[in-house]
Design a protein around this motif. Sequence first.
Motif, short mmCIF file in Angstrom:
data_model
loop_
_atom_site.label_atom_id
_atom_site.label_comp_id
_atom_site.label_asym_id
_atom_site.label_seq_id
_atom_site.Cartn_x
_atom_site.Cartn_y
_atom_site.Cartn_z
N GLN A 255 0.82 -1.21 0.00
CA GLN A 255 0.00 0.00 0.00
C GLN A 255 0.86 1.27 0.00
N GLY A 256 2.15 1.14 0.19
CA GLY A 256 3.05 2.29 0.19
C GLY A 256 3.20 2.97 1.52
N ASN A 257 2.74 2.34 2.60
CA ASN A 257 2.90 2.92 3.93
C ASN A 257 4.36 2.82 4.37
N ALA A 258 4.80 3.77 5.17
CA ALA A 258 6.19 3.81 5.59
C ALA A 258 6.32 3.90 7.10
N VAL A 259 7.40 3.34 7.59
CA VAL A 259 7.79 3.47 9.00
C VAL A 259 9.11 4.22 9.03
N ILE A 260 9.47 4.70 10.20
CA ILE A 260 10.76 5.35 10.38
C ILE A 260 11.71 4.32 10.99
N ARG A 261 12.89 4.22 10.38
CA ARG A 261 13.92 3.31 10.88
C ARG A 261 15.14 4.12 11.31
N ILE A 262 15.92 3.55 12.21
CA ILE A 262 17.14 4.19 12.71
C ILE A 262 18.25 3.16 12.79
N THR A 263 19.47 3.62 12.53
CA THR A 263 20.66 2.80 12.73
C THR A 263 21.70 3.66 13.42
N ARG A 264 22.67 3.01 14.07
CA ARG A 264 23.68 3.73 14.85
C ARG A 264 25.05 3.15 14.59
N SER A 265 26.04 4.03 14.56
CA SER A 265 27.44 3.61 14.48
C SER A 265 28.18 4.21 15.67
N THR A 266 28.99 3.40 16.31
CA THR A 266 29.81 3.87 17.43
C THR A 266 31.30 3.84 17.06
N ASP A 267 31.60 3.55 15.79
CA ASP A 267 33.00 3.47 15.36
C ASP A 267 33.26 4.34 14.12
N HIS A 268 32.66 5.54 14.14
CA HIS A 268 32.89 6.55 13.09
C HIS A 268 32.41 6.09 11.71
N GLY A 269 31.38 5.26 11.68
CA GLY A 269 30.79 4.84 10.41
C GLY A 269 31.40 3.60 9.79
N GLN A 270 32.28 2.92 10.52
CA GLN A 270 32.87 1.68 9.99
C GLN A 270 31.85 0.55 9.97
N SER A 271 31.00 0.48 11.00
CA SER A 271 29.95 -0.53 11.06
C SER A 271 28.68 0.12 11.60
N TRP A 272 27.55 -0.53 11.34
CA TRP A 272 26.25 0.02 11.70
C TRP A 272 25.40 -1.04 12.38
N SER A 273 24.56 -0.61 13.31
CA SER A 273 23.63 -1.53 13.97
C SER A 273 22.56 -1.98 12.97
N VAL A 274 21.90 -3.07 13.30
CA VAL A 274 20.77 -3.51 12.50
C VAL A 274 19.69 -2.44 12.61
N PRO A 275 19.12 -1.98 11.49
CA PRO A 275 18.08 -0.94 11.57
C PRO A 275 16.90 -1.37 12.44
N VAL A 276 16.41 -0.41 13.24
CA VAL A 276 15.29 -0.64 14.15
C VAL A 276 14.14 0.27 13.72
N THR A 277 12.93 -0.25 13.72
CA THR A 277 11.74 0.55 13.43
C THR A 277 11.33 1.30 14.69
N VAL A 278 11.14 2.63 14.57
CA VAL A 278 10.82 3.45 15.75
C VAL A 278 9.42 4.04 15.75
N THR A 279 8.67 3.86 14.66
CA THR A 279 7.28 4.33 14.64
C THR A 279 6.36 3.17 15.01
N PRO A 280 5.14 3.45 15.45
CA PRO A 280 4.31 2.41 16.03
C PRO A 280 3.76 1.36 15.06
N ASP A 281 3.52 1.72 13.81
CA ASP A 281 2.92 0.75 12.90
C ASP A 281 3.17 1.17 11.46
N ASP A 282 2.65 0.40 10.52
CA ASP A 282 2.81 0.73 9.11
C ASP A 282 1.48 1.07 8.45
N GLN A 283 0.54 1.61 9.21
CA GLN A 283 -0.78 1.92 8.67
C GLN A 283 -0.89 3.34 8.13
N VAL A 284 0.16 4.13 8.28
CA VAL A 284 0.21 5.48 7.73
C VAL A 284 1.56 5.68 7.08
#
Length: 147
Positions: A103-132
Motif C-alpha cells: 500500500q506504500g505505507n512507511a515506517v521510520i527506521r534508525i541505525t547507529r554507528s559507534t566506530d565513526h561509520g565503519q559498522s552500523w547496527s541492524v536498523p530498528v523501526t521506531v514508529t508504532p505501525d505501518d498503517q500510515v
Amino acid sequence: AGAKISIAFRVSADGGSTWGALKPLVSSNQGQYDIVLATTSSGALYATYMQGNHIQFVKSTNHGSTFTAPVQVSGGTWADKPWIATGPDDSIYITWAAIVNPQGNAVIRITRSTDHGQSWSVPVTVTPDDQVFHNLAVVAVAKDGTA
C-alpha cells in the motif's frame, strides 16, 4: 527515467569569504538526493543521502578534500528522506522512511554507528505501525547521548 541529479559541494577555509572548486560528493551513475550533513566534536564531516532507493553514508576527515566510499545503511527495503545526527561520544545516528507494504505505507527506521561509520547496527523501526505514511525522520542527540 527522470533526471540523474548528482550532489556537489564547495569548501571554504576562511569562514565563507571564498570558496573552492565545485566537487562531486561521490561518483555514481545513479541519482543522488536529500543530502544531510553533520559534524562531530573531533571535526569529521558526515553525509547521508538517498541514492537509488537506498540510504548511503560517507565521511570526510580532511575538511571535505576526500570522502570515503559510500556505505549503504538502509537495508533492503525502499528508503527515503534520511536524517543524520552525531552524539557527544561521536556516535552517529541515521534515520529514514522505509516503505514496508504494497500500500506504500512507511515506517521510520534508525541505525547507529559507534566506530565513526565503519559498522552500523541492524536498523530498528521506531514508529508504532505501518498503517500510515511516516516520512519525517528527523533525529537529534541530547548532551547525555540520548537519541
